[in-house]
Design a protein around this motif. Sequence first.
Motif, PDB file in Angstrom:
ATOM      1  N   GLU A 131      37.400  37.669  47.585  1.00 11.29           N
ATOM      2  CA  GLU A 131      38.145  36.540  47.065  1.00 11.29           C
ATOM      3  C   GLU A 131      37.760  36.230  45.627  1.00 11.29           C
ATOM      4  O   GLU A 131      36.623  36.434  45.213  1.00 11.29           O
ATOM      5  CB  GLU A 131      37.903  35.299  47.934  1.00 11.29           C
ATOM      6  CG  GLU A 131      36.457  34.839  47.936  1.00 11.29           C
ATOM      7  CD  GLU A 131      36.219  33.590  48.755  1.00 11.29           C
ATOM      8  OE1 GLU A 131      37.198  32.944  49.159  1.00 11.29           O
ATOM      9  OE2 GLU A 131      35.038  33.259  48.994  1.00 11.29           O
ATOM     10  N   GLY A 132      38.723  35.715  44.885  1.00 13.33           N
ATOM     11  CA  GLY A 132      38.458  35.284  43.530  1.00 13.33           C
ATOM     12  C   GLY A 132      37.649  34.004  43.513  1.00 13.33           C
ATOM     13  O   GLY A 132      37.906  33.080  44.290  1.00 13.33           O
ATOM     14  N   SER A 143      38.361  28.800  42.163  1.00 12.60           N
ATOM     15  CA  SER A 143      38.843  28.658  43.517  1.00 12.60           C
ATOM     16  C   SER A 143      38.469  27.279  44.037  1.00 12.60           C
ATOM     17  O   SER A 143      37.498  26.658  43.572  1.00 12.60           O
ATOM     18  CB  SER A 143      38.252  29.739  44.423  1.00 12.60           C
ATOM     19  OG  SER A 143      36.863  29.546  44.602  1.00 12.60           O
ATOM     20  N   ARG A 146      47.429  38.446  32.999  1.00 16.51           N
ATOM     21  CA  ARG A 146      47.138  38.655  34.409  1.00 16.51           C
ATOM     22  C   ARG A 146      45.957  37.820  34.884  1.00 16.51           C
ATOM     23  O   ARG A 146      45.440  38.063  35.981  1.00 16.51           O
ATOM     24  CB  ARG A 146      46.829  40.123  34.684  1.00 16.51           C
ATOM     25  CG  ARG A 146      47.973  41.093  34.442  1.00 16.51           C
ATOM     26  CD  ARG A 146      47.536  42.481  34.858  1.00 16.51           C
ATOM     27  NE  ARG A 146      48.557  43.497  34.653  1.00 16.51           N
ATOM     28  CZ  ARG A 146      48.411  44.777  34.953  1.00 16.51           C
ATOM     29  NH1 ARG A 146      47.280  45.213  35.495  1.00 16.51           N
ATOM     30  NH2 ARG A 146      49.394  45.632  34.723  1.00 16.51           N
ATOM     31  N   GLU A 166      44.461  35.591  36.706  1.00 25.98           N
ATOM     32  CA  GLU A 166      44.537  34.738  37.873  1.00 25.98           C
ATOM     33  C   GLU A 166      43.662  35.331  38.962  1.00 25.98           C
ATOM     34  O   GLU A 166      43.255  36.493  38.884  1.00 25.98           O
ATOM     35  CB  GLU A 166      45.978  34.575  38.356  1.00 25.98           C
ATOM     36  CG  GLU A 166      46.673  35.877  38.679  1.00 25.98           C
ATOM     37  CD  GLU A 166      48.148  35.690  38.948  1.00 25.98           C
ATOM     38  OE1 GLU A 166      48.933  35.697  37.972  1.00 25.98           O
ATOM     39  OE2 GLU A 166      48.513  35.523  40.128  1.00 25.98           O
ATOM     40  N   ALA A 201      43.586  36.932  41.720  1.00 26.18           N
ATOM     41  CA  ALA A 201      44.200  37.877  42.639  1.00 26.18           C
ATOM     42  C   ALA A 201      43.658  39.266  42.328  1.00 26.18           C
ATOM     43  O   ALA A 201      43.751  39.729  41.192  1.00 26.18           O
ATOM     44  CB  ALA A 201      45.715  37.857  42.528  1.00 26.18           C
ATOM     45  N   ARG A 202      43.108  39.918  43.326  1.00 22.28           N
ATOM     46  CA  ARG A 202      42.428  41.193  43.134  1.00 22.28           C
ATOM     47  C   ARG A 202      43.303  42.254  42.478  1.00 22.28           C
ATOM     48  O   ARG A 202      42.830  43.029  41.638  1.00 22.28           O
ATOM     49  CB  ARG A 202      41.911  41.692  44.482  1.00 22.28           C
ATOM     50  CG  ARG A 202      41.067  42.930  44.416  1.00 22.28           C
ATOM     51  CD  ARG A 202      40.547  43.273  45.792  1.00 22.28           C
ATOM     52  NE  ARG A 202      39.758  44.493  45.790  1.00 22.28           N
ATOM     53  CZ  ARG A 202      39.187  45.008  46.856  1.00 22.28           C
ATOM     54  NH1 ARG A 202      39.317  44.401  48.032  1.00 22.28           N
ATOM     55  NH2 ARG A 202      38.478  46.121  46.761  1.00 22.28           N
ATOM     56  N   SER A 203      44.584  42.276  42.822  1.00 19.51           N
ATOM     57  CA  SER A 203      45.476  43.307  42.325  1.00 19.51           C
ATOM     58  C   SER A 203      45.745  43.214  40.832  1.00 19.51           C
ATOM     59  O   SER A 203      46.263  44.156  40.240  1.00 19.51           O
ATOM     60  CB  SER A 203      46.801  43.259  43.083  1.00 19.51           C
ATOM     61  OG  SER A 203      47.472  42.033  42.869  1.00 19.51           O
ATOM     62  N   LYS A 204      45.393  42.113  40.198  1.00 20.61           N
ATOM     63  CA  LYS A 204      45.669  41.911  38.783  1.00 20.61           C
ATOM     64  C   LYS A 204      44.642  42.582  37.873  1.00 20.61           C
ATOM     65  O   LYS A 204      44.887  42.703  36.672  1.00 20.61           O
ATOM     66  CB  LYS A 204      45.709  40.420  38.459  1.00 20.61           C
ATOM     67  CG  LYS A 204      46.755  39.624  39.239  1.00 20.61           C
ATOM     68  CD  LYS A 204      48.166  40.063  38.895  1.00 20.61           C
ATOM     69  CE  LYS A 204      49.195  39.184  39.603  1.00 20.61           C
ATOM     70  NZ  LYS A 204      50.586  39.604  39.279  1.00 20.61           N
TER      71      LYS A 204
END
Length: 124
Positions: free
Chosen positions: A46-47, A61, A103, A105, A107-110
């Motif tokens: 998690e971020g 978070s 990007r 934020e 979110a892991r995919s960023k």
Amino acid sequence: VVDLTESGGGSVQDGGSLTLRCTASQYTDSSDCLAWFRQTPGNEREGVASLERRRGAPTYSDSVKGRFTISEDSATNGVLLRMDNLRAGDSGVYYCAATFPWRCELARSKYVSWGHGIQVTVSS
């Protein structure tokens, strides 16, 4: 590709403090955003916090807001994550990550670059 190096992990008691450090091999668009993620037992990665460094804009978070503070360390081309009032639930492996400012934020995919991770252990 940006190389990321984490330091500052360790073991503390419940309620204690710890400061993590992340340094980047380059300051470029792909490392203007630096962030911290964590993998805690039984949970997905998690971020935790991110910093868009040129704008000086942090994001946190909900679980750490008010306890953790991310800040720029330009001398080392990196960021600091001060963690206060640590709880047992904060224990886990913390990863530094880098991405482009658009990007930035939690979110892991960023993210396009990742450190190897460092252990944080909070004893209750």
